[in-house]
Design an enzyme around this catalytic site. Sequence first.
Site, PDB file in Angstrom:
ATOM      1  N   ASP A   1       0.196   1.959   8.488  1.00 45.45           N
ATOM      2  CA  ASP A   1      -0.433   1.254   9.615  1.00 45.45           C
ATOM      3  C   ASP A   1       0.355   1.392  10.915  1.00 45.45           C
ATOM      4  OD1 ASP A   1      -2.008   0.508   7.542  1.00 45.45           O
ATOM      5  OD2 ASP A   1      -1.667  -1.636   7.704  1.00 45.45           O
TER       6      ASP A   1
ATOM      7  N   ASP B   1       5.318  -7.819   5.642  1.00 48.29           N
ATOM      8  CA  ASP B   1       5.359  -8.968   4.729  1.00 48.29           C
ATOM      9  C   ASP B   1       6.408  -8.773   3.635  1.00 48.29           C
ATOM     10  OD1 ASP B   1       3.445 -10.561   5.972  1.00 48.29           O
ATOM     11  OD2 ASP B   1       1.783  -9.526   4.985  1.00 48.29           O
TER      12      ASP B   1
ATOM     13  N   LYS C   1       8.116   0.658   5.513  1.00 45.79           N
ATOM     14  CA  LYS C   1       7.014   1.485   5.035  1.00 45.79           C
ATOM     15  C   LYS C   1       5.689   0.931   5.500  1.00 45.79           C
ATOM     16  CE  LYS C   1       4.453   0.001   2.521  1.00 45.79           C
ATOM     17  NZ  LYS C   1       3.550  -0.751   1.653  1.00 45.79           N
ATOM     18  N   THR C   2       4.790   1.705   5.934  1.00 50.80           N
ATOM     19  CA  THR C   2       3.357   1.407   6.047  1.00 50.80           C
ATOM     20  C   THR C   2       2.698   2.465   6.924  1.00 50.80           C
ATOM     21  OG1 THR C   2       1.574  -0.082   6.713  1.00 50.80           O
ATOM     22  CG2 THR C   2       3.594  -0.329   7.966  1.00 50.80           C
TER      23      THR C   2
ATOM     24  N   GLY D   1       0.821  -1.219   0.000  1.00 49.67           N
ATOM     25  CA  GLY D   1       0.000   0.000   0.000  1.00 49.67           C
ATOM     26  C   GLY D   1       0.851   1.264   0.000  1.00 49.67           C
TER      27      GLY D   1
ATOM     28  N   ARG E   1       1.318  -5.798  -4.969  1.00 51.31           N
ATOM     29  CA  ARG E   1       1.345  -6.731  -3.845  1.00 51.31           C
ATOM     30  C   ARG E   1       1.783  -8.139  -4.246  1.00 51.31           C
ATOM     31  NH1 ARG E   1      -0.538  -4.501   0.762  1.00 51.31           N
ATOM     32  NH2 ARG E   1      -2.065  -2.826   0.673  1.00 51.31           N
TER      33      ARG E   1
HETATM   34  P1  FBP Z   1       0.650  -1.964   3.608  1.00 53.86           P
HETATM   35  O1  FBP Z   1       0.569  -2.866   4.804  1.00 53.86           O
HETATM   36  O2  FBP Z   1       1.059  -2.640   2.373  1.00 53.86           O
HETATM   37  O3  FBP Z   1       1.474  -0.749   3.895  1.00 53.86           O
HETATM   38  O4  FBP Z   1      -0.799  -1.411   3.303  1.00 53.86           O
HETATM   39  C1  FBP Z   1      -1.536  -0.806   4.282  1.00 53.86           C
HETATM   40  C2  FBP Z   1      -2.958  -0.544   3.890  1.00 53.86           C
HETATM   41  O5  FBP Z   1      -3.141   0.803   3.548  1.00 53.86           O
HETATM   42  C3  FBP Z   1      -3.901  -0.962   5.017  1.00 53.86           C
HETATM   43  O6  FBP Z   1      -4.062   0.076   5.944  1.00 53.86           O
HETATM   44  C4  FBP Z   1      -5.145  -1.344   4.271  1.00 53.86           C
HETATM   45  O7  FBP Z   1      -5.898  -2.297   4.967  1.00 53.86           O
HETATM   46  C5  FBP Z   1      -4.620  -1.921   3.000  1.00 53.86           C
HETATM   47  O8  FBP Z   1      -3.357  -1.330   2.773  1.00 53.86           O
HETATM   48  C6  FBP Z   1      -5.498  -1.656   1.825  1.00 53.86           C
HETATM   49  O9  FBP Z   1      -5.012  -2.362   0.738  1.00 53.86           O
HETATM   50  P2  FBP Z   1      -5.310  -1.995  -0.762  1.00 53.86           P
HETATM   51  O10 FBP Z   1      -4.402  -0.862  -1.126  1.00 53.86           O
HETATM   52  O11 FBP Z   1      -4.921  -3.220  -1.502  1.00 53.86           O
HETATM   53  O12 FBP Z   1      -6.731  -1.610  -0.874  1.00 53.86           O
END
Ligand code: FBP
Length: 547
Positions: free
Chosen positions: A201, A172, A198-199, A77, A141
């Site tokens: 979250d 991951d 990175k994230t 993400g 991803r």
């Molecule tokens: P990462 O863990 O890859 O940084 O992504 C975080 C995130 O933004 C989460 O908060 C959310 O649940 C998810 O990605 C959403 O995924 P997508 O971009 O595939 O809709």
Amino acid sequence: MIKSPLQIARENYAPKLPKSLQGSVKIVEGKNTESVADQAEIEKIFPNTYGMPLLSFEPGEVKVSSARNVGVILSGGQAPGGHNVISGIYDGLKKLNSDNKLFGFLGGPGGLVDNQYIELTEDVVNHYRNTGGFDIIGSGRTKLEEEAQYEQALLNCRELDITALVIIGGDDSNTNACVLAEYYKAKGAGIQVIGVPKTIDGDLKNEMVETSFGFDTACKVYSELIGNIQRDANSAKKYWHFIKLMGRSASHIGLECALQTQPNICIISEEVEAKQLTLDDVVTDIANIVAKRAANGDNFGTALIPEGLVEFIPAMKKLIAELNDFLAHNEAEVNAFEGNKEKREFVAERISKESREVFVSLPNSIANQLMLDRDPHGNVQVSLIETEKMLIDMVKAKLKKMKKAGEFKGKFKGQPHFFGYEGRCAAPSNFDADYCYSLGCTASVLIAEGKTGYMASVRNLIAPSEEWIAGGVPVTMMMNMEKRHGEMKPVIQKALVRLDGAPYKKFVEQREDWAGNTKYVYPGPIQYFGPTEVCDLTTKTLKYEQE
Ligand code: FBP
């Protein structure tokens, strides 16, 4: 492309660097490391990259290094600051040797396997400095987990004479980066792999990685929006706003936004799990606060809901784990059903009695959402589950009963919101712009020093950036064994909200006051230019964790 005045002004922003990265760098080796848990198993899986020492940087002598080609990948993400990591890597490499080259693989890890790339030249990099988004090379991803992928990636790297890869990703993706580092080292392939945390979250953190990048900016954007909603709630005095916040598993984003905005309710998933609360308990707690505020004439409020809540309610967690296993092994059969009703019935008949009872008690829309495709890492896509709407409906039903019993005398009108994508690509705050640029420079030094299986780390983050400590942390140090797709795998341990941690305790001290009284804070938008105390401060989470 037409640029806004802010974008033009941000192009000229020079990210602030820690002292150790301002000139030449000397690497200081610390003590050898071991993984956070399951040491024997992790060491067996990573014989070549396990136990390496911690590294920290100090100002040092100028070193001459031969020209290198490096590849970079954005994974998962989006998170504000990704472009600055890339500009930091680029500038760092050029500082070491002006003939160094940086290639960006397109669309995430898949680009490395499919050999889709661009050379990141000065012009390209300049165009993206201090901007949000991952559009410079895109993200994806795709999971790098098969030998055939590693071999194809190796061929592609050899073609471009690439001898090091930087993988910018979450827990991951960094786990996969480490697996790749181990594979190439075991084989003597001559390709180093470095990770960058990175994230948005905020769940990739530990002693050596104080925060993942993007968390600061995303929380500031969400807090601005929550503040604006709270102004409206306090002006109109007629709605309860249920605001779901991104963050997949951990509730760091919700907690940080609560500390910044002081809403009436903020659910912390980790607390729900620790107290073994049921969905009905959560709904009852919310309904009681609504009733209490209504008794004071306040038929309005705000409730923050972490995106991953459903996975932390013990019975739901069990159900989701069973669904994950079941769907992983019966994907084709389940997807063959056209109607959701048939699909639900098929699944319900094949899970345990306990989980079936929970599954059939859920609103159909939520049960359907729980059966949607998993992400490539086997996780439920919690951003697609409309928990905020489900809670509004359930609280409404509970209040109806309470009204009949004379326990609720007010009105309840719920407004659902979901804040996630609004914050993930925002222009990075000064903190994230500086932090990301420093992480990129750090990665370039780790490469120049021949390191592999390390994650770039920049610490001491509540101090002024001059005093930040840059270095490297072996990825194996963060690992433990977890069940994924029904099998035990080595993965970076996810950092959930700690119930003995200072940020949570600060929240608990104040939440009753915030629930009954209206104590909203309106943080306003991120400021990029102005006094340090307005522009450069990072999150309350980091402040409370470190003070
Ligand atoms: P990462 O863990 O890859 O940084 O992504 C975080 C995130 O933004 C989460 O908060 C959310 O649940 C998810 O990605 C959403 O995924 P997508 O971009 O595939 O809709």
